[in-house]
Write a protein that holds these residues in place. Structure first.
Motif, PDB file in Angstrom:
ATOM      1  N   GLU A  98      -9.085  -5.530   5.449  1.00  0.00           N
ATOM      2  CA  GLU A  98      -8.558  -6.626   4.645  1.00  0.00           C
ATOM      3  C   GLU A  98      -9.255  -6.699   3.289  1.00  0.00           C
ATOM      4  OE1 GLU A  98      -6.069  -8.355   4.927  1.00  0.00           O
ATOM      5  OE2 GLU A  98      -6.298 -10.192   3.775  1.00  0.00           O
ATOM      6  N   GLU A 116      -5.327  -1.624  -1.039  1.00  0.00           N
ATOM      7  CA  GLU A 116      -5.538  -2.574   0.055  1.00  0.00           C
ATOM      8  C   GLU A 116      -4.303  -2.622   0.951  1.00  0.00           C
ATOM      9  OE1 GLU A 116      -6.055  -7.348   0.125  1.00  0.00           O
ATOM     10  OE2 GLU A 116      -7.117  -6.286  -1.452  1.00  0.00           O
ATOM     11  N   ARG A 117      -3.122  -2.645   0.298  1.00  0.00           N
ATOM     12  CA  ARG A 117      -1.871  -2.700   1.052  1.00  0.00           C
ATOM     13  C   ARG A 117      -1.689  -1.428   1.876  1.00  0.00           C
ATOM     14  NH1 ARG A 117       2.405  -5.750  -0.699  1.00  0.00           N
ATOM     15  NH2 ARG A 117       0.789  -7.085  -1.485  1.00  0.00           N
ATOM     16  N   VAL A 169       2.409  -7.883   6.730  1.00  0.00           N
ATOM     17  CA  VAL A 169       2.439  -6.426   6.517  1.00  0.00           C
ATOM     18  C   VAL A 169       2.208  -5.703   7.846  1.00  0.00           C
ATOM     19  CG1 VAL A 169       1.251  -4.490   5.421  1.00  0.00           C
ATOM     20  CG2 VAL A 169       1.719  -6.548   4.108  1.00  0.00           C
ATOM     21  N   ARG A 189      -0.156 -13.006   4.483  1.00  0.00           N
ATOM     22  CA  ARG A 189       0.603 -11.892   3.925  1.00  0.00           C
ATOM     23  C   ARG A 189       0.181 -10.574   4.573  1.00  0.00           C
ATOM     24  NH1 ARG A 189      -0.010 -11.125  -2.359  1.00  0.00           N
ATOM     25  NH2 ARG A 189      -1.797  -9.935  -1.647  1.00  0.00           N
ATOM     26  N   SER A 190      -1.089 -10.449   4.848  1.00  0.00           N
ATOM     27  CA  SER A 190      -1.564  -9.225   5.496  1.00  0.00           C
ATOM     28  C   SER A 190      -1.016  -9.119   6.914  1.00  0.00           C
ATOM     29  CB  SER A 190      -3.094  -9.215   5.527  1.00  0.00           C
ATOM     30  OG  SER A 190      -3.602  -9.288   4.219  1.00  0.00           O
TER      31      SER A 190
END
Lengths: 408, 242
Positions: free
Chosen positions: B125, A3-4, A327, A323-324
């Motif tokens: 996401e 995901e990251r 990033v 948090r996303s």
């Protein structure tokens, strides 16, 4: 993790798209700011490396110099009557048997008068004597050893009765001064006729070392010792050792009493330099580049985040966590910095070339040097700029509420 | 509150401001503005509910509360069975990702990305693998008549095409609720009609909440909730109002 990575890839795609779209000018500004900072650090470090290398006898490849205590490399190069090392051939032979050592050579520096052919006229040349490695062709005092016969044939295990090769590599300044070209003879004043040298090559460019435009002649060590009366005790001024193994240093330290092992470390050969100026220059440029670059990047990326707050709020509305978003913003900032780093390294190398061109046009030797390590230095500096700058745009991206930006 | 509703709120009030101005909070008192006062609302799956009212009536505030973009000062909001009021910011983001699709008046597409990439953004996401993201985005765009425009960036699309991309983006996670804030506000009449048709089609298995000034758009909804000065003044069909 996936995901990251997907987020990072998304941010990179968004950045790349931005560089080709309506945000191009603003993003290019951020890239340009980092590029200028990195170009500064690359160019100045190139000059610092040049200065550091210039204070040593050897230009490339040497990792350790064994020099008499209290002596320094600059004074060794210009004042040759200081303390010297003895039994240098034997010691060098032992060092060469060590598999960790790529090559080793003693170096004798001797300013000697040379007969020019005109009665009562002499000119002075800095003779550099070395043992030419069998399996490497390093440059010593900035002059190539390749034109000389391998080893040191005249030494003959200390008998100094081996064949006299008489090979001599002249620097351009020495060739000009003496008016010689390959094949011509050069005889130190007072030396017997059978102890003269023959010019085997004239170096194509001035040595990029402290000797600069000084007339220099590279010959075999034993022949220089014989010609100048330094054969007794097999003396030399320093010992150059090339290795990739740092453990060699410990062995070198015990070779001679009252000697120092000087190390070239990393880029600048900081410890090899007898002055801290090159190190100070490199460090100052690095600090200035990081501080100025980080301030510039933080400001431009802060403005960019402010302009892009609606896009970030949209991402938040679509379900991106804070948090996303961090990033995304951090990736964009770091990506632009790294892009600036690559551009800056290229610009810095151009700067090094331009600096040398200016120096040459002024009749000076090249003052800046290019090393492969300048590339990771520049890119690393850019990455550090990004890391220092990134908290500010990240903080700004978290400030406004999604609802407020989208018009609640 | 209707427990079966896809989205509902009960006695919801939203106030802004208050407190004291200044960086240390020691400045003059700031006035409190009540954007929404004691409003209740519910929309079931399969239902298209309009939210009407003049500018400043609280339409967007209500939509933001229903979409879990904001939390009420008082009252409760239940979205797809989850009460949003007590959720953390992170939990609300996850709920938005799973349960809500949002369509904005000005589309809010990401200018640097293609139509396909814009549609797939919520799936990033979610950690959906790229091939699957691409497939789902292309399929949705094809369903909305944009199969030949997937690689175009928003700047090269017409207003209607952009809004269709935005609708595809809202639907890509198959949400329980689609919230559309003035979705036809930037479009000409014919294009607006097409967008409303699409929204009505999407309501087959989800609730659609549509805020609009446009009475023609509201006439396409099953029910209209009218707001004025932050209060609900009616809840019925357009014909009832008429």
């Amino acid at each position: 993790m996936g995901e990251r990575l997907a987020l990072v890839a998304f941010a990179l795609r968004r950045t790349w798209g931005g560089l080709r779209g309506p945000r191009a000018r603003r993003l290019a500004l951020a890239v340009g700011g980092v590029a200028v900072a990195v170009a500064l650090v690359t160019t100045v470090t190139g000059v610092a490396v040049g200065l550091a290398a210039g204070s040593t006898v050897q230009a490339d490849g040497v990792d350790y110099w064994v020099v008499p205590a209290g002596g320094d490399l600059t004074t060794v190069a210009v004042a040759t009557e200081g303390p010297r090392l003895g039994d240098t051939h034997g010691l060098t032979a032992r060092l060469r048997t060590d598999p960790r050592v790529d090559y080793a050579t003693p170096v004798l520096l001797q300013v000697a008068p040379v007969e020019t052919g005109t009665p009562d006229e002499r000119t002075y040349v800095l003779f550099v004597g070395a043992v030419v490695p069998e399996d490497a062709t390093p440059r010593v005092a900035g002059l190539p050893t390749a034109p000389l016969a391998p080893g040191d044939p005249h030494y003959a295990d200390g008998g100094y009765d081996g064949p006299w090769t008489g090979g001599l590599v002249a620097s351009p300044a020495a060739a000009d001064l003496l008016g010689v070209e390959p094949g011509d003879r050069v005889r130190p004043a007072g030396a017997s006729p059978d102890r003269s040298f023959r010019v085997t090559a004239v170096a194509g460019e001035a040595p990029a070392t402290a000797v600069g435009s000084t007339p220099v002649a590279l010959v075999h060590l034993s022949e220089l010792q014989s010609a100048t009366g330094a054969a007794d005790g097999d003396t030399a001024d320093q010992l150059l050792v090339a290795t990739n193994d740092p453990s060699v240093r410990a062995d070198l330290t015990g070779l001679y009493p009252r000697t120092e092992v000087v190390t070239r470390q990393g880029l600048s050969g900081a410890e090899a330099s007898t002055t801290s100026l090159p190190v100070a220059m490199g460090l100052a440029a690095f600090v200035v580049a990081v501080v100025v670059g980080a301030l510039f990047t933080a400001t431009t990326m802060g403005l960019e985040v402010t302009r892009e707050r609606r896009a970030l709020a949209t991402l938040s509305a679509l379900g991106f966590r804070e948090r996303s978003l961090v990033v995304v913003v951090a990736t964009e900032t770091l990506a632009l910095c790294l892009l600036g780093g690559v551009a800056g390294v290229a610009a810095g190398l151009v700067g090094v070339a331009a600096t040398n061109a200016v120096a040459t046009s002024l009749g000076l030797p090249a003052v800046a040097a290019v090393r492969p390590a300048l590339v990771p230095l520049g890119v690393g500096t850019a990455a550090l700029i990004g890391l220092v700058a990134v908290p500010y745009p990240v903080w700004l991206s978290r400030r406004p509420s999604t609802s407020g930006v989208l018009g609640g | 509150m209707d427990a079966t509703a896809a989205v509902a709120c009960e006695g919801v009030t939203r106030e802004y401001g208050g407190g004291r101005a200044g960086p240390l909070g020691r400045g003059p008192s700031r006035p409190t503005v009540t954007a929404l006062a004691d409003v209740s609302f519910a929309a079931a799956r399969g239902e298209v509910v309009g939210v009407a009212g003049p500018s400043g009536s609280g339409k967007s505030t209500l939509l933001h509360l229903l979409a879990a973009l904001d939390t009420p000062t008082a009252g409760r909001v239940v979205l797809d069975g989850t009460e949003t009021t007590a959720l953390s910011s992170r939990e609300r983001a996850r709920l938005r990702l799973d349960a809500v699709g949002v369509v904005f008046q000005r589309f809010h597409l990401l200018s640097a990305l293609s139509a396909r990439a814009n549609v797939a953004v919520p799936l990033v996401e979610r950690g959906v693998p790229r091939p699957e993201r691409r497939e789902r985005a292309e399929s949705l765009l094809a369903d909305l008549g944009l199969g030949d425009r997937t690689a175009h960036v928003p700047g090269t699309l017409s207003g209607g095409e952009r809004q269709r991309v935005a609708i595809a983006r809202a639907l890509v996670t198959d949400p329980a609720v689609v919230v559309a804030d003035e979705p036809t506000g930037e479009l000409d009449t014919a294009t607006g009609e097409r967008v409303l048709d699409l929204l009505a089609e999407t309501a087959a298995d989800r609730a659609v909440v549509l805020a609009s000034h446009d009475e023609q758009a509201l006439a396409r909804t099953d029910r209209v909730v009218r707001l004025r000065d932050g209060r609900r003044v009616s809840d019925g069909t357009v014909d009832d109002d008429g």
